[in-house]
Design an enzyme around this catalytic site. Structure first.
Site, PDB file in Angstrom:
ATOM      1  CG  HIS A  76     -21.118  -8.210 -55.843  1.00 33.82           C
ATOM      2  ND1 HIS A  76     -21.853  -9.550 -55.400  1.00 33.82           N
ATOM      3  CD2 HIS A  76     -19.857  -8.864 -54.719  1.00 33.82           C
ATOM      4  CE1 HIS A  76     -21.595 -10.413 -55.252  1.00 33.82           C
ATOM      5  NE2 HIS A  76     -19.985 -10.302 -54.604  1.00 33.82           N
ATOM      6  CE1 TYR A 204     -29.660 -11.799 -58.733  1.00 37.83           C
ATOM      7  CE2 TYR A 204     -31.658 -12.349 -57.527  1.00 37.83           C
ATOM      8  CZ  TYR A 204     -30.761 -11.984 -57.894  1.00 37.83           C
ATOM      9  OH  TYR A 204     -30.176 -10.946 -57.567  1.00 37.83           O
ATOM     10  N   PRO A 296     -38.675 -11.561 -53.132  1.00 33.93           N
ATOM     11  CG  PRO A 296     -37.925 -13.253 -52.105  1.00 33.93           C
ATOM     12  CD  PRO A 296     -38.813 -12.763 -52.642  1.00 33.93           C
ATOM     13  CE  LYS A 300     -33.925  -3.132 -57.373  1.00 40.92           C
ATOM     14  NZ  LYS A 300     -32.909  -2.706 -57.425  1.00 40.92           N
ATOM     15  CE1 TYR A 388     -28.752  -7.326 -58.128  1.00 40.87           C
ATOM     16  CE2 TYR A 388     -30.499  -8.228 -59.141  1.00 40.87           C
ATOM     17  CZ  TYR A 388     -29.242  -8.048 -57.852  1.00 40.87           C
ATOM     18  OH  TYR A 388     -28.793  -8.736 -56.989  1.00 40.87           O
TER      19      TYR A 388
HETATM   20  C1  PHB Z   1     -29.655 -12.787 -50.336  1.00 35.93           C
HETATM   21  O1  PHB Z   1     -28.838 -12.501 -50.200  1.00 35.93           O
HETATM   22  O2  PHB Z   1     -30.018 -13.641 -49.415  1.00 35.93           O
HETATM   23  C2  PHB Z   1     -30.418 -12.920 -51.464  1.00 35.93           C
HETATM   24  C3  PHB Z   1     -29.524 -11.506 -52.602  1.00 35.93           C
HETATM   25  C4  PHB Z   1     -30.516 -11.413 -53.394  1.00 35.93           C
HETATM   26  C5  PHB Z   1     -31.915 -11.303 -53.626  1.00 35.93           C
HETATM   27  C6  PHB Z   1     -32.155 -12.070 -52.693  1.00 35.93           C
HETATM   28  C7  PHB Z   1     -31.763 -12.551 -51.588  1.00 35.93           C
HETATM   29  O3  PHB Z   1     -32.055 -11.137 -54.511  1.00 35.93           O
END
Ligand code: PHB
Ligand code: APR
Length: 393
Positions: A76, A204, A296, A300, A388
Site C-alpha cells: 500500500h 481510518y 492498534p 505499530k 505510519y
Molecule cells: C488490522 O488489519 O487488523 C489493522 C490494521 C491497521 C490498524 C489496526 C488493525 O491500525
C-alpha cells in the site's frame, strides 16, 4: 527427574518477537530454544493485524522467510482518512518514499514457524510453568514442565518474548523497573469476514458516532473495527448491526463499496498504552509486547516487536562474533528510543480519531481543527506518513 539441556539463547514465547529473533539468530549461527506455553494450533489460529513497515519486511527478507510475504502481501502506498464524511488520502510513497505491506501477523507467524521446524531448532510447545533463574549470573536458566517431566534449559542469555501477560517482565527487579500506562475509555469491536475489502487501501474514519477502520487480510477477506464501549456485549451486535454502523461511520461521497457477509470472527478488545523500563536486567532481555503495548490505531505493535528483535539480535551477534558487549549494554536505551516515538504516534492517532469529548466541547473543537489542518497540510501529512510508514530502525 529433571532433564538438563543447553543452548546459547533461551527464548520464551513463539509469537512474532520470539520466532523472528530465533530465525535471525540461526541465520547468524547462534543456537536458541523457544519455550511456548500454547500449542502450535493455538498460536497459528490467533487473528492479529499485520501492517508491516518496510523495516519489518526487510527483517523477514534477512531471515529468509519473505517469499510468501512478497507473493501474497498487499503493498500500500498510503491510507485514506475520512472526517465527518469527507475523505482525503495520505500518500506515503509521494511524501516519504515508503510503502507498507498488509500481510496478516498470523501468516507471518506461520512462515516463521515453518522455517523453524524445517531444521532451525526446537520449539517446545505447551511448555508449562516456565520460570527464570539466575538472570544476574553468567549462566541463567529456564525451568519448565513438559508432559509431566521437569526440564532445565541452561543458556547464556534469556529473551523474554512472552507478551504482555508473560513471566519475563515480572522477573525484572521491581525496585529497578518503572511502568508507564494509559488506558482508554472505549474498545474496538472487530469483525472478520470473507468479503472483498471496501477500498484498495485502509480507511481510518472519524465520525460523530465514533471511530471506525476498514482494513483487510487479502483481496477476499476484510477486517473492520468500530469504536465501542468497553463493556460492549458481542451478543448485542449481530452482523447486520455492525454492517449498518460501518456504513454510517465510513460514509463519504462517493461511499465506500462495503460488501456484507457473515462474520467468521467478532470480538471486543480494549486499548492500552504501556511501557515497562528498562527492557533488560542481567542476562534477561525483553522484546515486543513483553515490554510495551500500543493502541492498534497506529498499527505499530508488530513493527515494534520487529525493531526490538533487530536491536537485540545485532547485540547478540556482536557478543558472539566479536566478544563485544557494548550493544547488549545499550539495548534497552536503544530499543526504548524507538518505542517511545511509536507510543507517541499511536497515542496521537488514537486521540485524534476517536470520539472522546462532548460534541460542543473545546476539546472536540481542537480535534476537528487538527483533522482539518491534517486534511489540508502537506507538512502535517508528511509527519503522519513518516511515522505510519515507520521511523528508521
Ligand atoms: C488490522 O488489519 O487488523 C489493522 C490494521 C491497521 C490498524 C489496526 C488493525 O491500525
Ligand atoms: N511461557 C511460555 N510462553 C508464553 C508464556 C509463558 N509463561 N506467556 C506467554 N507466552 C507466549 C504466548 O502464548 C505467545 O505465543 O508468548 C507469546 C507472546 O506472543 P505475542 O503476545 O504475540 O507477543 P510478541 O511476540 O511480542 O508480538 C507482538 O503480537 O499481540 C500482538 O499487537 C501485538 O502485533 C503485536 C505482536
Amino acid at each position: 527427574m529433571t532433564t538438563q539441556e543447553r543452548t546459547q539463547v533461551g527464548i520464551i514465547g513463539a509469537g512474532p518477537a520470539g520466532l523472528l529473533l530465533a530465525r535471525l539468530l540461526r541465520v547468524h549461527g547462534i543456537d536458541s530454544v523457544i519455550l511456548e506455553a500454547r500449542s502450535r494450533d493455538y498460536v497459528e489460529a490467533r487473528i492479529r493485524a499485520g501492517v508491516l513497515e518496510q523495516g519489518t519486511v526487510s527483517l523477514m527478507e534477512e531471515a529468509g522467510v519473505a517469499d510468501r510475504l512478497h507473493r501474497e502481501g498487499l503493498v500500500h502506498d498510503g491510507v485514506e482518512i475520512t472526517v465527518a464524511g469527507r475523505r482525503f488520502r495520505v500518500d506515503f510513497r509521494e511524501l516519504v518514499g515508503k510503502t507498507v505491506t498488509v500481510y496478516g501477523q498470523t501468516e507471518m507467524t506461520k512462515d516463521l514457524i515453518a522455517a523453524r521446524l524445517a531444521g532451525d531448532g526446537p520449539i517446545v510447545w505447551e511448555a508449562a510453568d516456565v520460570a527464570l533463574h539466575g538472570i544476574d549470573s553468567e549462566q541463567p536458566s529456564l525451568s519448565y514442565r513438559l508432559a509431566g517431566v521437569d526440564h532445565t534449559l541452561v543458556c547464556d542469555f534469556i529473551a523474554g518474548c512472552d507478551g504482555f501477560h508473560g513471566v519475563s517482565r515480572p522477573a525484572l527487579p521491581a525496585t529497578k523497573s518503572r511502568t508507564f500506562e494509559r488506558t482508554y475509555p472505549f474498545g474496538w469491536l472487530g469483525i472478520l469476514a470473507d468479503v472483498p475489502p471496501c477500498s484498495d487501501e485502509l480507511i481510518y474514519a472519524s465520525h460523530a458516532r465514533g471511530f471506525s477502520l476498514a482494513s483487510m487480510r487479502s483481496p477476499t477477506r476484510s477486517r473492520y473495527y468500530i469504536q465501542c464501549a468497553l463493556d460492549e456485549r458481542i451478543e448485542d451486535w449481530p452482523d447486520a448491526r455492525v454492517w449498518d454502523e460501518l456504513e454510517l461511520r465510513l460514509g463519504s461521497d462517493p461511499p465506500p463499496r462495503i460488501t456484507r457477509g457473515p462474520s467468521i470472527e467478532k470480538s471486543v478488545a480494549p486499548l492500552r498504552s504501556f511501557v515497562s523500563t528498562p527492557m533488560q536486567h542481567g542476562r534477561l532481555f525483553l522484546a515486543g509486547d513483553a515490554a510495551h503495548i500500543v493502541p492498534p490505531t497506529g498499527a505499530k505493535g508488530l513493527n515494534l516487536a520487529a525493531s526490538d528483535v533487530h536491536y537485540l539480535c545485532r547485540a547478540l551477534i556482536a557478543h558472539y562474533e566479536k566478544r563485544y558487549d557494548g550493544l547488549l549494554a545499550a539495548y534497552s536505551d536503544t530499543a526504548l528510543a524507538r518505542v517511545w516515538k511509536a507510543e507517541r504516534f499511536s497515542w496521537w492517532m488514537t486521540m485524534l480519531l476517536h470520539k472522546l469529548h462532548p460534541e460542543e466541547s473545546f476539546e472536540a473543537q481542537m480535534q476537528r481543527a487538527e483533522l482539518d489542518y491534517l486534511a489540508g497540510s502537506r507538512a502535517a501529512q508528511t509527519a503522519l506518513a513518516e511515522n505510519y510508514a515507520g521511523l528508521p530502525f
